[in-house]
Design an enzyme around this catalytic site. Structure first.
Site, PDB file in Angstrom:
ATOM      1  N   TRP A  90       1.043   5.639  -1.688  1.00 42.92           N
ATOM      2  CA  TRP A  90       0.710   6.614  -2.814  1.00 42.92           C
ATOM      3  C   TRP A  90       1.819   6.796  -3.839  1.00 42.92           C
ATOM      4  CZ3 TRP A  90      -2.717  10.980  -3.216  1.00 42.92           C
ATOM      5  CH2 TRP A  90      -4.082  10.715  -2.583  1.00 42.92           C
TER       6      TRP A  90
ATOM      7  N   TYR B 186       0.768  -1.171   0.015  1.00 41.25           N
ATOM      8  CA  TYR B 186       0.109   0.097  -0.021  1.00 41.25           C
ATOM      9  C   TYR B 186       0.785   1.386  -0.090  1.00 41.25           C
ATOM     10  CZ  TYR B 186      -3.363   3.618   1.050  1.00 41.25           C
ATOM     11  OH  TYR B 186      -4.133   4.773   0.758  1.00 41.25           O
TER      12      TYR B 186
HETATM   13  N1  LIG Z   1      -2.068   7.962  12.419  1.00 36.07           N
HETATM   14  C1  LIG Z   1      -2.299   8.079  11.050  1.00 36.07           C
HETATM   15  N2  LIG Z   1      -2.044   7.033  10.066  1.00 36.07           N
HETATM   16  C2  LIG Z   1      -2.508   7.195   8.872  1.00 36.07           C
HETATM   17  C3  LIG Z   1      -3.317   7.997   8.500  1.00 36.07           C
HETATM   18  C4  LIG Z   1      -4.003   8.884   9.357  1.00 36.07           C
HETATM   19  O1  LIG Z   1      -4.947   9.611   9.062  1.00 36.07           O
HETATM   20  N3  LIG Z   1      -3.612   8.866  10.706  1.00 36.07           N
HETATM   21  N4  LIG Z   1      -3.756   8.108   7.298  1.00 36.07           N
HETATM   22  C5  LIG Z   1      -3.597   6.779   6.409  1.00 36.07           C
HETATM   23  C6  LIG Z   1      -3.646   7.004   5.079  1.00 36.07           C
HETATM   24  S1  LIG Z   1      -5.178   7.625   4.549  1.00 36.07           S
HETATM   25  C7  LIG Z   1      -2.814   7.065   4.104  1.00 36.07           C
HETATM   26  S2  LIG Z   1      -3.109   7.073   2.460  1.00 36.07           S
HETATM   27  C8  LIG Z   1      -1.373   6.562   4.311  1.00 36.07           C
HETATM   28  C9  LIG Z   1      -0.301   7.254   3.450  1.00 36.07           C
HETATM   29  O2  LIG Z   1       0.672   6.367   3.702  1.00 36.07           O
HETATM   30  P1  LIG Z   1       1.852   6.056   2.328  1.00 36.07           P
HETATM   31  O3  LIG Z   1       1.064   6.150   1.066  1.00 36.07           O
HETATM   32  O4  LIG Z   1       2.555   4.986   2.626  1.00 36.07           O
HETATM   33  O5  LIG Z   1       2.772   7.298   2.529  1.00 36.07           O
HETATM   34  P2  LIG Z   1       3.552   8.145   1.299  1.00 36.07           P
HETATM   35  O6  LIG Z   1       4.913   8.902   2.293  1.00 36.07           O
HETATM   36  O7  LIG Z   1       3.050   8.644   0.464  1.00 36.07           O
HETATM   37  O8  LIG Z   1       4.372   6.715   0.810  1.00 36.07           O
HETATM   38  C10 LIG Z   1       4.937   6.668  -0.438  1.00 36.07           C
HETATM   39  C11 LIG Z   1       6.423   6.249  -0.676  1.00 36.07           C
HETATM   40  O9  LIG Z   1       6.473   5.796  -1.944  1.00 36.07           O
HETATM   41  C12 LIG Z   1       7.865   6.336  -2.127  1.00 36.07           C
HETATM   42  N5  LIG Z   1       7.796   6.518  -3.566  1.00 36.07           N
HETATM   43  C13 LIG Z   1       7.619   7.761  -4.268  1.00 36.07           C
HETATM   44  N6  LIG Z   1       7.931   7.727  -5.688  1.00 36.07           N
HETATM   45  C14 LIG Z   1       8.134   6.366  -5.938  1.00 36.07           C
HETATM   46  C15 LIG Z   1       8.405   5.553  -6.876  1.00 36.07           C
HETATM   47  O10 LIG Z   1       8.341   6.034  -8.098  1.00 36.07           O
HETATM   48  N7  LIG Z   1       8.874   4.322  -6.969  1.00 36.07           N
HETATM   49  C16 LIG Z   1       9.100   3.765  -5.774  1.00 36.07           C
HETATM   50  N8  LIG Z   1       9.478   2.499  -5.659  1.00 36.07           N
HETATM   51  N9  LIG Z   1       8.934   4.387  -4.435  1.00 36.07           N
HETATM   52  C17 LIG Z   1       8.411   5.668  -4.716  1.00 36.07           C
HETATM   53  C18 LIG Z   1       7.914   7.480  -1.537  1.00 36.07           C
HETATM   54  O11 LIG Z   1       9.540   8.096  -1.368  1.00 36.07           O
HETATM   55  C19 LIG Z   1       7.248   7.165  -0.125  1.00 36.07           C
HETATM   56  O12 LIG Z   1       8.295   6.680   0.590  1.00 36.07           O
HETATM   57  O13 LIG Z   1      -1.294   6.729   5.906  1.00 36.07           O
HETATM   58  C20 LIG Z   1      -2.225   6.148   6.563  1.00 36.07           C
HETATM   59  N10 LIG Z   1      -1.680   6.310   7.954  1.00 36.07           N
HETATM   60  N1  LIG Z   2      -1.604  18.230   2.254  1.00 40.61           N
HETATM   61  C1  LIG Z   2      -2.063  17.154   2.189  1.00 40.61           C
HETATM   62  N2  LIG Z   2      -3.509  16.534   1.728  1.00 40.61           N
HETATM   63  C2  LIG Z   2      -3.722  15.407   1.748  1.00 40.61           C
HETATM   64  C3  LIG Z   2      -2.873  14.311   2.212  1.00 40.61           C
HETATM   65  C4  LIG Z   2      -1.516  14.662   2.768  1.00 40.61           C
HETATM   66  O1  LIG Z   2      -0.862  13.897   3.219  1.00 40.61           O
HETATM   67  N3  LIG Z   2      -0.955  16.014   2.817  1.00 40.61           N
HETATM   68  N4  LIG Z   2      -3.445  12.924   2.203  1.00 40.61           N
HETATM   69  C5  LIG Z   2      -4.261  12.789   1.419  1.00 40.61           C
HETATM   70  C6  LIG Z   2      -5.160  11.532   1.741  1.00 40.61           C
HETATM   71  S1  LIG Z   2      -4.336   9.975   1.469  1.00 40.61           S
HETATM   72  C7  LIG Z   2      -6.118  11.160   2.418  1.00 40.61           C
HETATM   73  S2  LIG Z   2      -6.979   9.777   2.827  1.00 40.61           S
HETATM   74  C8  LIG Z   2      -7.013  12.395   2.706  1.00 40.61           C
HETATM   75  C9  LIG Z   2      -7.641  12.436   4.101  1.00 40.61           C
HETATM   76  O2  LIG Z   2      -8.783  13.426   4.358  1.00 40.61           O
HETATM   77  P1  LIG Z   2      -9.317  13.382   5.640  1.00 40.61           P
HETATM   78  O3  LIG Z   2      -9.500  11.977   6.231  1.00 40.61           O
HETATM   79  O4  LIG Z   2     -10.604  13.834   5.501  1.00 40.61           O
HETATM   80  O5  LIG Z   2      -8.538  14.349   6.522  1.00 40.61           O
HETATM   81  P2  LIG Z   2      -7.640  14.192   7.753  1.00 40.61           P
HETATM   82  O6  LIG Z   2      -6.686  15.200   7.607  1.00 40.61           O
HETATM   83  O7  LIG Z   2      -7.227  12.834   8.305  1.00 40.61           O
HETATM   84  O8  LIG Z   2      -8.790  14.677   8.851  1.00 40.61           O
HETATM   85  C10 LIG Z   2      -9.386  15.746   9.087  1.00 40.61           C
HETATM   86  C11 LIG Z   2     -10.066  16.276  10.035  1.00 40.61           C
HETATM   87  O9  LIG Z   2     -10.889  15.335  10.845  1.00 40.61           O
HETATM   88  C12 LIG Z   2     -10.945  15.918  11.874  1.00 40.61           C
HETATM   89  N5  LIG Z   2     -11.565  14.721  12.887  1.00 40.61           N
HETATM   90  C13 LIG Z   2     -10.916  13.652  13.353  1.00 40.61           C
HETATM   91  N6  LIG Z   2     -11.535  12.778  13.946  1.00 40.61           N
HETATM   92  C14 LIG Z   2     -12.791  13.073  13.814  1.00 40.61           C
HETATM   93  C15 LIG Z   2     -13.888  12.691  14.583  1.00 40.61           C
HETATM   94  O10 LIG Z   2     -13.835  11.773  15.331  1.00 40.61           O
HETATM   95  N7  LIG Z   2     -15.012  13.728  14.337  1.00 40.61           N
HETATM   96  C16 LIG Z   2     -14.873  14.832  13.459  1.00 40.61           C
HETATM   97  N8  LIG Z   2     -16.001  15.316  13.327  1.00 40.61           N
HETATM   98  N9  LIG Z   2     -13.517  15.234  12.905  1.00 40.61           N
HETATM   99  C17 LIG Z   2     -12.675  14.495  13.333  1.00 40.61           C
HETATM  100  C18 LIG Z   2      -9.598  15.904  12.560  1.00 40.61           C
HETATM  101  O11 LIG Z   2      -9.844  17.430  13.275  1.00 40.61           O
HETATM  102  C19 LIG Z   2      -9.055  16.239  11.179  1.00 40.61           C
HETATM  103  O12 LIG Z   2      -8.194  17.540  11.069  1.00 40.61           O
HETATM  104  O13 LIG Z   2      -6.322  13.707   2.636  1.00 40.61           O
HETATM  105  C20 LIG Z   2      -5.513  13.712   1.393  1.00 40.61           C
HETATM  106  N10 LIG Z   2      -4.962  15.171   1.351  1.00 40.61           N
HETATM  107 MO   LIG Z   3      -5.225   7.965   2.409  1.00 38.35          MO
END
Ligand SMILES: Nc1nc2c(c(=O)[nH]1)N[C@H]1C(S)=C(S)[C@@H](COP(=O)(O)OP(=O)(O)OC[C@H]3O[C@@H](n4cnc5c(=O)[nH]c(N)nc54)[C@H](O)[C@@H]3O)O[C@H]1N2
Ligand SMILES: Nc1nc2c(c(=O)[nH]1)N[C@H]1C(S)=C(S)[C@@H](COP(=O)(O)OP(=O)(O)OC[C@H]3O[C@@H](n4cnc5c(=O)[nH]c(N)nc54)[C@H](O)[C@@H]3O)O[C@H]1N2
Ligand SMILES: [Mo]
Length: 748
Positions: free
Chosen positions: A112, A110
């Site tokens: 991005w 998994y």
């Molecule tokens: N506590 C907490 N944890 C969370 C979340 C949260 O809300 N709270 N959110 C979750 C969510 S929604 C997500 S999407 C995840 C995100 O977690 P990840 O998607 O794992 O985070 P990234 O840092 O985007 O990791 C992408 C990796 O791919 C590498 N990469 C970039 N380009 C290339 C390429 O061309 N080739 C290869 N081989 N590698 C490449 C980058 O250097 C990076 O290390 O985190 C989750 N974790």
């Molecule tokens: N700049 C930037 N943008 C991103 C990403 C990034 O890494 N950087 N990641 C992308 C990805 S992979 C994803 S999945 C999306 C995530 O998009 P979301 O899941 O919508 O975003 P988060 O930033 O995890 O959370 C948004 C807000 O939810 C609130 N929140 C947390 N728990 C609760 C709750 O129980 N109730 C309520 N009402 N609110 C709560 C927190 O205050 C938090 O700031 O963002 C995307 N956009």
């Molecule tokens: Mo995500």
């Protein structure tokens, strides 16, 4: 020689200036009204000292035997020439396949990765693993796994299809919505980003228009900053939205404000839910007073809001964050139920929407075009895991678990192959993952940087970034099409993921099957021509590939209000003629299917279930602060973290806390603090203000885990603290937001 070209990434397009083979500067893309600042870190990140320059194999793994698996994370590496390292990796893949079968290879991988349609790391890995006989894959995403499980039962549609195809577009909201009720807010910090890119950053522009038109905007969130402008802020206790929604539903039901006609015609099972709502089944009416005690919002406020919603055109939106929590199915189901009771689903600017603001593409009025996909082939292995169950899988091979009505078993994984993700950033309870990570015999990772994950792998291949190779950029909901030129030569000895897999496939005797005789350029032409033909069939003219290369980018005529449709209109008009994809064809407020699973953590209709960790739990006596861990505003997850971490004072990460909580602990703005619970400890830097509800603290994701001798993470990665628990037996999504902690001043 100096060049300037446009390229794109998940955060949108930008200009890249190069000189003598190095990226020296970036500039905003002129067509973007509100460009993201994320790429500003690119010049420092791409050439950073943490780039992996050569194929590297862990010393203890090379020594054989049990391969010193417990030393993953602390062992030195041996650099090898490409040919030698590829021979070793190919032989190891072959050994594991022959000895344990392809069901012992985990390729969920998994993450991005980077934008670009061909060099998408996961697509490359999956095609390669399919070519060598398959792999255990992962279902859904950390982003929306729970929604992907619950929404098909309730609204009958694949969640991702719903996301792109069944939501009110911004122009319709601007024109018709009078009350915008946002659970979890709509945050432009998040809509900076979209899978594959977002060229027009327009969320804030829309909110300015909403403000001007007098639309009432209500941000229901522990943080005031989760919505732009001066929206009303209802500072809810995390994890309790379902209770608040039920309090509103109770008002609609008892004050005769529920739309009976809509409920009768378009939904099923309301009676069963009503018996719960009014307390017939459990003796507890879900009144606003009951809800107030749980969610921390005044009963009168809940009552008034429900009344307003019933008498104005109301759109309820729910952030994705709400379903990344234990019982995350419930707020999603309950929000749909509440919207059904209001009876505005299928009316312009009314009803329910999920994920506005979560990513940039949601709500954009655009024609959706298919294509530009790199074919991944068929996976001969059928076993998979819900994506966030990785540590469970590694720790419990062969054991059974439940998922969305299925009884499944965890495979016995011997080899992990990760390409394009950073699990030691993204997974919950990283100390637990660290234990699980010691189990497999071999871990292969492709990465551009020495991330925490790369540092825990056995065989590490240095991958190019998207600036070091040619690609095509295009994203759903975005009208722009980009040629992404190669801007600089590969850094160090890095190679494209495609080249690495081609070499491995050759060594394993399946080179032709993997490449189909094409090099990267050949694939780009092939994929582009397919896309061009499909677009042409839809009446959209796309320039030739050579012309696109010449022009660098084009804006296709597929965006604008004319593409904005009101979702659910046909269904609303005649649900028999245009049924939903649910068993009843209606919105399922009670689901016979879910009920038949017999899950007490997700029964047949929405219910309020207190999470194990929340401010009302007994554990809050010991760990009295609720930690939310949102996405970072200054970057994408953990990407380019190395450059940000170098900025003075940037690490450990800032943790936002309310001034009352800070005062009680004698903590001041800028103090170094210890954030801890029974699972782990990290350092953070206190940021004290009242933009967050007392009792709640926010630490964004994205730091590169780096533990000291005591196991304390010095960078501030919230996942050293979060709980690794499926949302329920239905969704099995991640429960990152269900976390209690305590904070103290750092004293050593
Ligand atoms: N506590 C907490 N944890 C969370 C979340 C949260 O809300 N709270 N959110 C979750 C969510 S929604 C997500 S999407 C995840 C995100 O977690 P990840 O998607 O794992 O985070 P990234 O840092 O985007 O990791 C992408 C990796 O791919 C590498 N990469 C970039 N380009 C290339 C390429 O061309 N080739 C290869 N081989 N590698 C490449 C980058 O250097 C990076 O290390 O985190 C989750 N974790
Ligand atoms: N700049 C930037 N943008 C991103 C990403 C990034 O890494 N950087 N990641 C992308 C990805 S992979 C994803 S999945 C999306 C995530 O998009 P979301 O899941 O919508 O975003 P988060 O930033 O995890 O959370 C948004 C807000 O939810 C609130 N929140 C947390 N728990 C609760 C709750 O129980 N109730 C309520 N009402 N609110 C709560 C927190 O205050 C938090 O700031 O963002 C995307 N956009
Ligand atoms: Mo995500």
């Amino acid at each position: 020689m100096k060049t300037e070209k446009v390229t794109t990434s998940h955060w949108g397009a930008f200009r890249v200036i190069t000189a003598d083979g190095r990226i020296t500067d970036v500039k905003p893309f002129e067509a973007d009204p509100n460009p993201s600042r994320i790429p500003e870190n690119l010049p420092a990140a791409v050439h950073h000292r943490t780039r992996i320059t050569r194929p590297s194999i862990r010393r203890g793994w090379l020594d054989g035997g049990d391969r010193a698996r417990e030393r993953r994370g602390s062992d030195p590496y041996v650099e090898l020439p490409w040919d030698e390292a590829l021979d070793i990796a190919a032989a190891e893949l072959e050994r594991v396949r022959q000895t344990h079968g392809n069901e012992s290879i985990y390729g969920g991988s998994y993450g991005w990765a980077s934008a670009g349609r061909f060099h998408h790391a996961l697509g490359q890995l999956h095609r390669f693993l399919n070519t060598i006989g398959g792999y255990v894959f992962s279902f859904a995403s950390y982003s929306t796994a729970t929604a992907q499980a619950i929404i098909p039962h309730v609204l009958g549609s694949n969640f991702l299809k719903f996301l792109w195809g069944s939501q009110n577009a911004w122009p319709i909201i601007a024109q018709h919505t009078q009350t915008l009720v946002m659970f979890g807010g709509i945050n432009p910090k998040n809509s900076q980003v979209s899978m594959g890119g977002v060229t027009h950053h327009e969320t804030e522009t829309w909110f300015k228009a909403f403000e001007k038109s007098g639309m009432r905007r209500i941000n229901i969130s522990p943080q005031s900053t989760d919505t732009p402008g001066n929206a009303e802020w209802l500072a809810i206790i995390p994890g309790t939205d379902t209770a608040m929604m039920m309090g509103m539903a109770h008002v609609l039901e008892t004050e005769n404000l529920a739309d009976r006609d809509f409920l009768n015609r378009c939904t099923t099972g309301y009676d069963r839910f009503r018996a719960y709502l009014t307390g017939e089944t459990d003796g507890q009416p879900k009144t606003p007073e009951w809800a107030a005690k749980i969610c921390g919002i005044d009963a009168e406020v809940i009552r008034n809001l429900a009344q307003t919603m019933a008498t104005t055109r109301t759109l309820i939106t729910v952030a994705w964050s709400l379903q990344r929590a234990q019982h995350g199915e419930q707020p999603y189901w309950m929000a749909a139920t509440l919207a059904a009771m209001l009876g505005q689903i299928g009316l312009a600017g009314g009803g329910i929407g999920y994920g506005y603001g979560a990513i940039g593409g949601v709500g954009v009025a655009a024609k959706r075009l298919k294509g530009l996909t790199f074919p991944q082939g068929q996976n001969p292995v059928s076993n998979f895991i819900p994506v966030a169950r990785i540590a469970d899988m590694l720790l419990n091979p062969g054991s059974t678990y439940e998922f969305n009505g299925q009884k499944r078993h965890y495979p016995d994984i011997r080899l992990i192959y990760w390409c394009g993700g950073n699990p030691f950033h993204h997974h919950q309870d990283l100390n637990r993952l660290d234990q699980a990570w010691k189990k497999p015999e071999t871990i292969i990772v492709h990465e551009p940087w020495w991330t925490a994950t790369a540092k825990r792998a056995d065989i590490v291949f240095p991958a190019t970034t998207s600036y070091e190779r040619e690609d095509i950029g295009r994203a759903q909901g975005d009208s722009y099409l980009f040629h992404m030129p190669q801007l600089i030569p590969p850094v160090g000895d890095a190679r494209d993921d495609y080249d690495i897999f081609s070499e491995l496939a050759n060594r394993m005797g399946v080179g032709d099957a993997f490449t189909e005789g094409r090099d990267a350029k050949g694939w780009l032409h092939h994929m582009y021509e397919e896309f061009r033909q499909e677009a042409s069939a839809e009446g959209i003219d796309v320039p030739s590939f050579d012309e696109l290369c010449e022009r660098n980018w084009v804006d296709l005529p597929i965006r604008g209000s004319q593409f904005a449709e009101v979702p659910f209109t046909a269904f609303r008009e005649n649900p028999d003629a245009a049924p939903l994809g649910t068993p009843s064809g209606r919105i399922e407020i009670f689901s016979e299917t879910i009920d038949s699973f017999g899950y007490d953590d997700c029964p047949g209709h929405p219910v309020w279930l207190a999470p194990d960790e929340w401010l009302g739990a007994s554990l809050a006596k010991q760990f009295p602060l609720h930690l939310v861990s949102p996405q970072p505003g200054d970057k994408l997850h953990s990407q380019m973290e190395c450059a940000i971490a170098d900025l003075p004072g940037a690490r450990p990460m800032p943790i936002l806390m309310n001034s009352a909580d800070a005062q009680r602990r004698d903590i001041k703005e800028g103090d170094l603090v210890r954030v801890f619970n029974a699972r782990g400890t990290c350092q953070a830097r206190a940021r004290v203000n009242d933009e967050i509800r007392p009792g709640v603290v926010a630490l964004s994701t994205g730091a590169w885990l780096d533990t000291d001798a005591d196991g304390t993470d010095t960078q501030g990665n919230p996942n050293i603290l979060t709980r690794d628990l499926g949302t329920s037996r239905l969704g099995q999504g991640c429960s990152a937001h269900t976390t209690l902690v305590e904070i103290g001043r750092w004293s050593s």
